[in-house]
Design an enzyme around this catalytic site. Structure first.
Site, short mmCIF file in Angstrom:
data_model
loop_
_atom_site.label_atom_id
_atom_site.label_comp_id
_atom_site.label_asym_id
_atom_site.label_seq_id
_atom_site.Cartn_x
_atom_site.Cartn_y
_atom_site.Cartn_z
N TYR A 47 6.56 -8.63 6.72
CA TYR A 47 5.52 -9.66 6.85
C TYR A 47 6.11 -11.04 7.15
O TYR A 47 5.41 -11.93 7.61
CB TYR A 47 4.66 -9.74 5.58
CG TYR A 47 3.77 -8.54 5.35
CD1 TYR A 47 3.70 -7.49 6.27
CD2 TYR A 47 2.98 -8.44 4.22
CE1 TYR A 47 2.90 -6.39 6.05
CE2 TYR A 47 2.17 -7.33 3.99
CZ TYR A 47 2.14 -6.31 4.91
OH TYR A 47 1.33 -5.23 4.69
N LYS A 95 11.66 4.32 2.73
CA LYS A 95 11.59 5.24 3.87
C LYS A 95 13.02 5.36 4.39
O LYS A 95 13.34 5.07 5.55
CB LYS A 95 10.62 4.66 4.92
CG LYS A 95 10.26 5.59 6.05
CD LYS A 95 9.33 6.72 5.65
CE LYS A 95 9.09 7.65 6.83
NZ LYS A 95 8.44 8.91 6.45
N ASP A 130 5.58 8.07 2.39
CA ASP A 130 4.51 8.99 2.77
C ASP A 130 4.21 9.96 1.62
O ASP A 130 3.05 10.24 1.31
CB ASP A 130 4.83 9.73 4.08
CG ASP A 130 6.29 10.19 4.16
OD1 ASP A 130 7.11 9.75 3.33
OD2 ASP A 130 6.61 10.99 5.05
N ASP A 174 1.83 -3.30 -0.44
CA ASP A 174 0.49 -3.75 -0.06
C ASP A 174 -0.45 -2.54 0.01
O ASP A 174 -1.55 -2.53 -0.57
CB ASP A 174 0.59 -4.43 1.32
CG ASP A 174 -0.67 -5.15 1.73
OD1 ASP A 174 -1.61 -5.20 0.92
OD2 ASP A 174 -0.71 -5.66 2.86
N ASP A 180 -3.22 -0.97 -3.16
CA ASP A 180 -4.66 -0.80 -2.92
C ASP A 180 -5.09 0.63 -3.18
O ASP A 180 -6.17 0.88 -3.71
CB ASP A 180 -5.02 -1.19 -1.48
CG ASP A 180 -5.46 -2.65 -1.38
OD1 ASP A 180 -5.19 -3.41 -2.34
OD2 ASP A 180 -6.07 -3.02 -0.36
#
Ligand code: NAD
Length: 357
Positions: free
Chosen positions: A141, A192, A224, A248, A252
């Site tokens: 980001y 990852k 994943d 992020d 959620d």
């Protein structure tokens, strides 16, 4: 010694929910002799309307001096047409980066009284208590270079850069190990590392840190798989630590396991334990001004503020117990309504928490 709290209600339902949380904060301030001082300020759309910018200098100065900040939410359709740099959300990002709030703590707790609010089977989620520790000021980001460029031949290409320095990984890792130590002693680092070099380094640093925390059991999981495991068997997790983008998304997802985003608080901390505390949800423009928003995520954010920034664990627990009590009484805002619940609005819910305190 007196400590100071800055209240930033923001936009949409922000002022409604912060008003209830403020009453709770005043109540525990008196009951527990906390000697807190209060200030308020403008941020987001409210600040744009008043001053033309989402994070006025005055707000930033007050934020820098405060021991803790309580934020409602920012944003709404009224400001969506503005260019990126002038949007309400920039106010939030400015506070996070200006105060170096690199550690985002997001608990996902399912109150047994609300087990039926989750879209998953009650036996899968009942008693769920996870803490997600998300790195907040680095990663893709913020990485440079970034942008949209035109290639030879005229086709456009968008690009971002996923970067983490060793020191950034180490400091978020420490927050997560410390948190795991205070909970059930299990930490899962999500990366990852099979594809991204930046997370190969992430994994290496986490393994290195683990040597300092022999009492914490560290495991690793690819993002994943973590996304899948969160809906398959979420109770296997205690603390999860991950980078900005994965955090992020996963936080959620974890939030929705509990059925209502209106119940979830969050904390963003810096190295000095100064923190900004806010509900996980946004400004909910669809219900703003109607007096129906759930104030409990903001009230529970006050509990996190007392625990993590203001060193007032007893007061934090009193608030959490009061919230649990009003749920036991069957009081429900629309977002957590159940067939046997009694529907209440924002201020009635706030009053009930005060009474339970
Ligand atoms: P949202 O979280 O505001 O709303 C999503 C849904 O959840 C809506 O139906 C809303 O009514 C409901 N909801 C949210 N909080 C609730 C509460 N306390 N009680 C009852 N219901 C609640 O997300 P969105 O609609 O994607 O975004 C709306 C605005 O909020 C946008 O401008 C967005 O940029 C902003 N936003 C701000 C923050 C923040 O300030 N931290 C976070 C996310 C989104």
């Amino acid at each position: 010694m007196s400590q100071s709290v800055l209240l930033l209600p923001g936009d949409g339902i922000g002022p409604e929910i912060v008003a209830e949380a403020e009453k709770v904060l005043h109540e525990v301030n008196d009951n527990f002799g906390l000697d807190l001082r209060f200030e308020s300020g403008l941020v987001g759309g409210a600040a744009i309307d008043a001053t033309g910018e989402p994070l006025p200098k005055k707000t930033m100065e007050r934020a820098q001096k405060a021991d803790a900040i309580l934020l409602g939410a920012v944003g709404g359709p009224k400001w969506d047409h503005l260019e990126m740099a002038l949007r309400p959300e920039k106010g939030l990002l400015g506070l996070r980066s200006g105060l170096e709030l690199f550690a985002n703590l997001r608990p996902a707790i399912l109150y047994p009284q609300l087990a039926s609010a989750s879209s998953l089977k009650p036996e899968v989620v009942s008693g769920l208590d996870i803490l997600i520790v998300r790195e907040l000021t680095g990663g893709i980001y913020f990485g440079q270079p970034r942008g949209i460029r035109t290639l030879e031949g005229g086709e456009r290409q968008g690009f971002n850069t996923y970067v983490y320095r060793e020191s950034e990984i180490r400091r978020i890792g420490r927050v997560a190990f410390e948190a795991a130590r205070q909970r059930n002693g299990r930490l899962c680092s999500v990366d990852k590392a099979n594809v991204l070099e930046v997370t190969v380094l992430w994994r290496e640093i986490m393994n290195d840190l683990a040597k300092e925390y022999p009492d914490v059991e560290l495991s690793h999981m690819y993002v994943d798989n973590a996304a899948m495991q969160l809906v398959r068997a979420p109770k296997q997790f205690d603390v999860i630590v991950t980078g900005n983008m994965f955090g992020d998304i996963l936080s959620d997802e974890a939030a929705m396991l509990t059925g209502s985003i209106g119940m979830l608080p969050s904390a963003s901390m810096n190295a000095e334990k100064q923190g900004m505390f806010e509900p996980c949800h946004g400004s909910a423009p669809d219900i703003a001004g109607q007096g129906v928003a759930n104030p409990l995520a903001t009230i529970l954010s006050v509990a996190m503020m007392l625990r993590y920034s203001l060193n007032a664990e007893e007061a934090a627990r009193a608030i959490e117990a009061a919230v649990s009590k009003v749920l036991d009484q069957g009081l429900r805002t629309a977002d957590i309504m159940s067939p046997d619940g009694r529907r209440v609005g924002t201020s009635e819910m706030g009053q009930a928490v005060l009474a339970a305190l």
